[in-house]
Design a protein around this motif. Structure first.
Motif, mmCIF file in Angstrom:
data_model
loop_
_atom_site.group_PDB
_atom_site.id
_atom_site.type_symbol
_atom_site.label_atom_id
_atom_site.label_comp_id
_atom_site.label_asym_id
_atom_site.label_seq_id
_atom_site.Cartn_x
_atom_site.Cartn_y
_atom_site.Cartn_z
ATOM 1 N N ALA A 122 0.824 -1.210 0.000
ATOM 2 C CA ALA A 122 0.000 0.000 0.000
ATOM 3 C C ALA A 122 0.860 1.263 0.000
ATOM 4 N N ARG A 123 1.944 1.240 0.739
ATOM 5 C CA ARG A 123 2.797 2.427 0.815
ATOM 6 C C ARG A 123 3.401 2.744 -0.557
ATOM 7 N N THR A 138 0.731 4.170 -2.751
ATOM 8 C CA THR A 138 0.386 5.545 -2.388
ATOM 9 C C THR A 138 1.418 6.533 -2.916
ATOM 10 N N SER A 198 0.977 6.932 -6.546
ATOM 11 C CA SER A 198 -0.212 7.727 -6.827
ATOM 12 C C SER A 198 0.072 9.216 -6.690
ATOM 13 N N ILE A 199 0.787 9.582 -5.641
ATOM 14 C CA ILE A 199 1.130 10.995 -5.435
ATOM 15 C C ILE A 199 2.021 11.495 -6.562
ATOM 16 N N ALA A 209 -3.949 14.194 -5.419
ATOM 17 C CA ALA A 209 -3.901 13.052 -4.507
ATOM 18 C C ALA A 209 -4.728 13.346 -3.255
ATOM 19 N N LEU A 230 -8.279 11.533 -2.031
ATOM 20 C CA LEU A 230 -8.428 11.005 -0.677
ATOM 21 C C LEU A 230 -9.668 11.587 -0.012
ATOM 22 N N VAL A 266 -10.085 4.556 -2.403
ATOM 23 C CA VAL A 266 -8.936 5.387 -2.021
ATOM 24 C C VAL A 266 -8.795 5.429 -0.506
ATOM 25 N N TRP A 267 -9.911 5.617 0.176
ATOM 26 C CA TRP A 267 -9.879 5.692 1.627
ATOM 27 C C TRP A 267 -9.523 4.335 2.244
ATOM 28 N N LEU A 274 -7.706 1.918 0.982
ATOM 29 C CA LEU A 274 -6.281 1.646 0.803
ATOM 30 C C LEU A 274 -5.439 2.496 1.758
ATOM 31 N N PHE A 275 -5.841 3.745 1.948
ATOM 32 C CA PHE A 275 -5.096 4.648 2.834
ATOM 33 C C PHE A 275 -5.257 4.256 4.300
ATOM 34 N N LYS A 284 -4.060 0.270 4.788
ATOM 35 C CA LYS A 284 -2.706 -0.073 4.327
ATOM 36 C C LYS A 284 -2.647 -1.514 3.810
#
Length: 297
Positions: free
Chosen positions: A109-110, A113, A116-117, A125, A129, A191-192, A194-195, A198
């Motif tokens: 996940a990191r 992310t 993605s950014i 991004a 989120l 999105v949420w 995954l954030f 993790k």
């Protein structure tokens, strides 16, 4: 067998399933809830937690409802892209898995992310989120779902930001008519999820004792090859198949033909089919070390 993020079985999985069946392997292909031939509302809800639940339900179905027609004691898991990670998470909690094929898998996940950014830029991004959080909260309040594009260009809000070539490859495996009314979108709540959670299936790899065939695409911008190489190093019995291509070039053409042949060979080896076939071809009266022998003895 199941597909990746926002995809369903009519997007190229039949070619793999047919190759496995031709190799003597029974293939069970399913769609996640809210996709393709499966029911579930709202549609197009991509969710790692829900997908993993669906995988467990599929495994249970094969082991109970299909045990009379297939040998469910030799159960293998095959997943690609997002599902390439799901099969690792599912196998960790499922005793008796014989082997796994994890093709161009989502693993960390990191890493996802950060990528993605890099592709969206910080402002978009953060916007994605915020939309994801709003959709997650809204679903609890009974509000209509919010959607983002599945595929789009870089610097967009799409989950998968692809070049023109990659976009063409992505749609090349799609049918002319989609089962279940598929559209190029998925719930923003992903999105949420995954954030917040993790989701990193690579954490499951060291706990797996079954053989795992990892497939990497060296030009993959969605599931980077360095993460796949890390997973191979972490695996107790991991092997690597690497192809010089992008993420979506593995589903058709010569790349597919060579790749699926190696996957069939791997699964036949670890299910015992290859050894059984060799024993059947042995001269009468000859036995091997594993106990295949002439039935008259």
């Amino acid at each position: 067998m199941a597909h990746g993020m926002g995809a369903q079985k009519d997007m190229g999985l039949s070619f793999y399933a047919e190759a496995f069946a031709s190799g003597g392997l029974a293939a069970f292909v399913f769609d996640y809830r809210s996709f393709g031939g499966s029911d579930g509302e709202p549609r197009q809800w991509v969710s790692p937690s829900r997908h993993v639940q669906d995988w467990h339900a599929a495994v249970q179905y094969v082991r109970t409802q299909l045990s009379g027609s297939v040998d469910s004691s030799r159960l293998c898991l095959w997943g690609t892209s997002f599902a390439g990670g799901h099969v690792l998470a599912v196998a960790r909690d499922t005793p008796g898995i014989t082997a796994i094929v994890s093709q161009v898998p989502h693993l960390d996940a990191r890493a996802a992310t950060l990528m993605s950014i890099k592709k969206r830029g910080i402002p978009k991004a953060l916007l994605s989120l915020a939309l994801g959080a709003a959709d997650a909260i809204g679903s609890r309040l009974g509000l209509p779902p919010l959607y983002l594009p599945l595929v789009g260009p870089e610097r967009s809000l799409a989950f998968m930001q692809l070049s023109e070539f990659e976009t063409k490859e992505y749609f090349s495996k799609h049918p002319s008519v989609y089962q279940g009314g598929w559209q190029n979108k998925a719930r923003a709540a992903l999105v949420w999820e995954l954030f917040a959670h993790k989701y990193s299936p690579i954490r499951s790899v060291p706990d797996l004792s079954c053989p795992i065939q990892f497939v990497a695409a060296t030009e993959d911008v969605l599931c980077p090859v360095d993460q796949v190489l890390k997973a191979v190093r972490l695996a107790k019995h991991g092997v690597l198949l690497s192809r010089q291509c992008t993420h979506f070039e593995l589903y058709r053409g010569k790349l597919f033909e060579g790749l699926v042949a190696e996957q069939v060979a791997f699964l036949r080896q670890h299910t015992g089919l290859a050894k059984a076939a060799a024993a059947d071809m042995a001269p009468e009266g000859v036995s091997d070390a594993a106990g295949f022998q002439d039935q008259d003895r």
